[in-house]
Design an enzyme around this catalytic site. Structure first.
Site, PDB file in Angstrom:
ATOM      1  N   LYS A  12      55.492  41.796  52.410  1.00  0.00           N
ATOM      2  CA  LYS A  12      55.224  40.579  53.185  1.00  0.00           C
ATOM      3  C   LYS A  12      56.446  40.152  54.012  1.00  0.00           C
ATOM      4  CE  LYS A  12      51.588  38.886  50.096  1.00  0.00           C
ATOM      5  NZ  LYS A  12      50.985  37.700  49.444  1.00  0.00           N
ATOM      6  N   TYR A  52      42.033  38.509  54.571  1.00  0.00           N
ATOM      7  CA  TYR A  52      41.979  37.581  53.431  1.00  0.00           C
ATOM      8  C   TYR A  52      40.693  36.752  53.418  1.00  0.00           C
ATOM      9  CZ  TYR A  52      46.847  38.406  51.979  1.00  0.00           C
ATOM     10  OH  TYR A  52      48.004  38.951  51.483  1.00  0.00           O
ATOM     11  N   PHE A  60      44.857  27.025  49.777  1.00  0.00           N
ATOM     12  CA  PHE A  60      46.060  27.717  50.247  1.00  0.00           C
ATOM     13  C   PHE A  60      45.813  28.623  51.458  1.00  0.00           C
ATOM     14  CE2 PHE A  60      44.256  30.270  46.734  1.00  0.00           C
ATOM     15  CZ  PHE A  60      44.112  31.504  47.350  1.00  0.00           C
ATOM     16  N   ARG A  88      49.754  46.652  40.258  1.00  0.00           N
ATOM     17  CA  ARG A  88      49.746  45.220  39.915  1.00  0.00           C
ATOM     18  C   ARG A  88      50.758  44.917  38.815  1.00  0.00           C
ATOM     19  NH1 ARG A  88      46.354  42.202  42.408  1.00  0.00           N
ATOM     20  NH2 ARG A  88      46.049  40.629  40.794  1.00  0.00           N
ATOM     21  N   THR A  94      51.003  36.454  40.627  1.00  0.00           N
ATOM     22  CA  THR A  94      50.944  35.883  41.992  1.00  0.00           C
ATOM     23  C   THR A  94      52.000  34.801  42.184  1.00  0.00           C
ATOM     24  OG1 THR A  94      48.568  36.272  42.054  1.00  0.00           O
ATOM     25  CG2 THR A  94      49.446  34.703  43.659  1.00  0.00           C
ATOM     26  N   ARG A 105      57.776  40.607  42.225  1.00  0.00           N
ATOM     27  CA  ARG A 105      57.747  39.167  42.512  1.00  0.00           C
ATOM     28  C   ARG A 105      58.722  38.403  41.619  1.00  0.00           C
ATOM     29  NH1 ARG A 105      51.200  38.923  43.070  1.00  0.00           N
ATOM     30  NH2 ARG A 105      51.047  39.251  45.335  1.00  0.00           N
ATOM     31  N   ASN A 115      55.676  35.627  48.299  1.00  0.00           N
ATOM     32  CA  ASN A 115      55.760  36.370  47.035  1.00  0.00           C
ATOM     33  C   ASN A 115      55.965  37.869  47.249  1.00  0.00           C
ATOM     34  OD1 ASN A 115      53.197  36.976  47.872  1.00  0.00           O
ATOM     35  ND2 ASN A 115      52.140  36.172  46.075  1.00  0.00           N
ATOM     36  N   HIS A 118      51.837  42.252  48.536  1.00  0.00           N
ATOM     37  CA  HIS A 118      50.422  42.225  48.164  1.00  0.00           C
ATOM     38  C   HIS A 118      50.055  43.593  47.600  1.00  0.00           C
ATOM     39  CE1 HIS A 118      46.042  41.921  48.511  1.00  0.00           C
ATOM     40  NE2 HIS A 118      46.095  43.150  48.998  1.00  0.00           N
ATOM     41  N   GLU A 129      40.490  47.425  51.800  1.00  0.00           N
ATOM     42  CA  GLU A 129      41.804  47.166  52.404  1.00  0.00           C
ATOM     43  C   GLU A 129      42.415  48.440  53.008  1.00  0.00           C
ATOM     44  OE1 GLU A 129      44.048  45.210  49.324  1.00  0.00           O
ATOM     45  OE2 GLU A 129      42.718  43.470  49.334  1.00  0.00           O
TER      46      GLU A 129
HETATM   47  P1  CMP Z   1      47.974  38.300  47.633  1.00  0.00           P
HETATM   48  O1  CMP Z   1      48.079  39.345  46.587  1.00  0.00           O
HETATM   49  O2  CMP Z   1      48.453  38.661  48.982  1.00  0.00           O
HETATM   50  O3  CMP Z   1      46.465  37.784  47.737  1.00  0.00           O
HETATM   51  C1  CMP Z   1      46.108  36.460  48.106  1.00  0.00           C
HETATM   52  C2  CMP Z   1      47.299  35.600  48.336  1.00  0.00           C
HETATM   53  O4  CMP Z   1      47.102  34.210  48.443  1.00  0.00           O
HETATM   54  C3  CMP Z   1      48.234  35.747  47.161  1.00  0.00           C
HETATM   55  O5  CMP Z   1      48.813  37.025  47.153  1.00  0.00           O
HETATM   56  C4  CMP Z   1      49.211  34.618  47.416  1.00  0.00           C
HETATM   57  O6  CMP Z   1      50.298  35.007  48.205  1.00  0.00           O
HETATM   58  C5  CMP Z   1      48.386  33.616  48.223  1.00  0.00           C
HETATM   59  N1  CMP Z   1      48.332  32.340  47.534  1.00  0.00           N
HETATM   60  C6  CMP Z   1      48.922  31.228  47.951  1.00  0.00           C
HETATM   61  N2  CMP Z   1      48.697  30.208  47.112  1.00  0.00           N
HETATM   62  C7  CMP Z   1      47.942  30.699  46.112  1.00  0.00           C
HETATM   63  C8  CMP Z   1      47.381  30.138  44.921  1.00  0.00           C
HETATM   64  N3  CMP Z   1      47.548  28.846  44.592  1.00  0.00           N
HETATM   65  N4  CMP Z   1      46.678  30.957  44.118  1.00  0.00           N
HETATM   66  C9  CMP Z   1      46.485  32.264  44.445  1.00  0.00           C
HETATM   67  N5  CMP Z   1      46.994  32.845  45.567  1.00  0.00           N
HETATM   68  C10 CMP Z   1      47.712  32.069  46.383  1.00  0.00           C
END
Ligand code: CMP
Length: 138
Positions: A12, A52, A60, A88, A94, A105, A115, A118, A129
């Site tokens: 990211k 997304y 968010f 993962r 996350t 992370r 973070n 992804h 994806e």
């Molecule tokens: P990612 O794995 O890219 O997939 C969805 C993204 O939403 C997640 O990582 C986070 O970066 C983002 N995100 C931001 N706020 C939240 C939240 N409160 N809960 C879950 N995902 C969030």
């Protein structure tokens, strides 16, 4: 039986800006992932919203789209047995504040949004994806 899987990773904008591309790719290589495709990109708002789409309507979502379009990202197709769950595990929670030390992370993320990386969360997500970014990958 060994099932070779592919997963989609995105380094990211926060991690790219901090010079962590090599470090993050190295972690996957050390964990015996084969890197099958790599592409840098600066996502448009339309691309980020489509990628997304499952999160549309969540509190968010707007912040996520703004962040993911704020700078360059590096998109990676990575392969090994159990790639989706293993990736993962390497990535961590996350919420960077809850992610275990030693996870990507945990070591480099700042919060829920910035973070660092992804990783696809299921075989269905990985398929969608990977096709989104690498439609020609066999
Ligand atoms: P990612 O794995 O890219 O997939 C969805 C993204 O939403 C997640 O990582 C986070 O970066 C983002 N995100 C931001 N706020 C939240 C939240 N409160 N809960 C879950 N995902 C969030």
């Amino acid at each position: 039986m060994i099932i070779v899987e592919r997963t989609l990773l995105i380094i990211k904008p926060d991690a790219v800006e901090r010079g962590l591309i090599g470090e993050i790719i190295s972690r996957f290589e050390r964990a015996e992932f084969a890197i099958r495709a790599v592409q840098s990109a600066h996502l448009t708002t339309e691309q980020a919203r489509e990628f997304y789409a499952e999160h549309e309507g969540k509190h968010f979502f707007a912040g996520l789209i703004e962040f993911m379009t704020s700078g360059m990202v590096v998109v990676i197709a990575a392969e090994r047995d159990g790639a989706i769950q293993r990736a993962r595990n390497l990535v961590g929670d996350t919420n960077s504040a809850k992610a275990a030390p030693g996870s990507i992370r945990g070591d480099y993320g700042r919060d829920n949004t910035a973070n660092a990386i992804h990783a696809s969360d299921s075989p269905e997500s990985a398929q969608r994806e990977l096709a989104f970014f690498f439609p020609d990958l066999a």
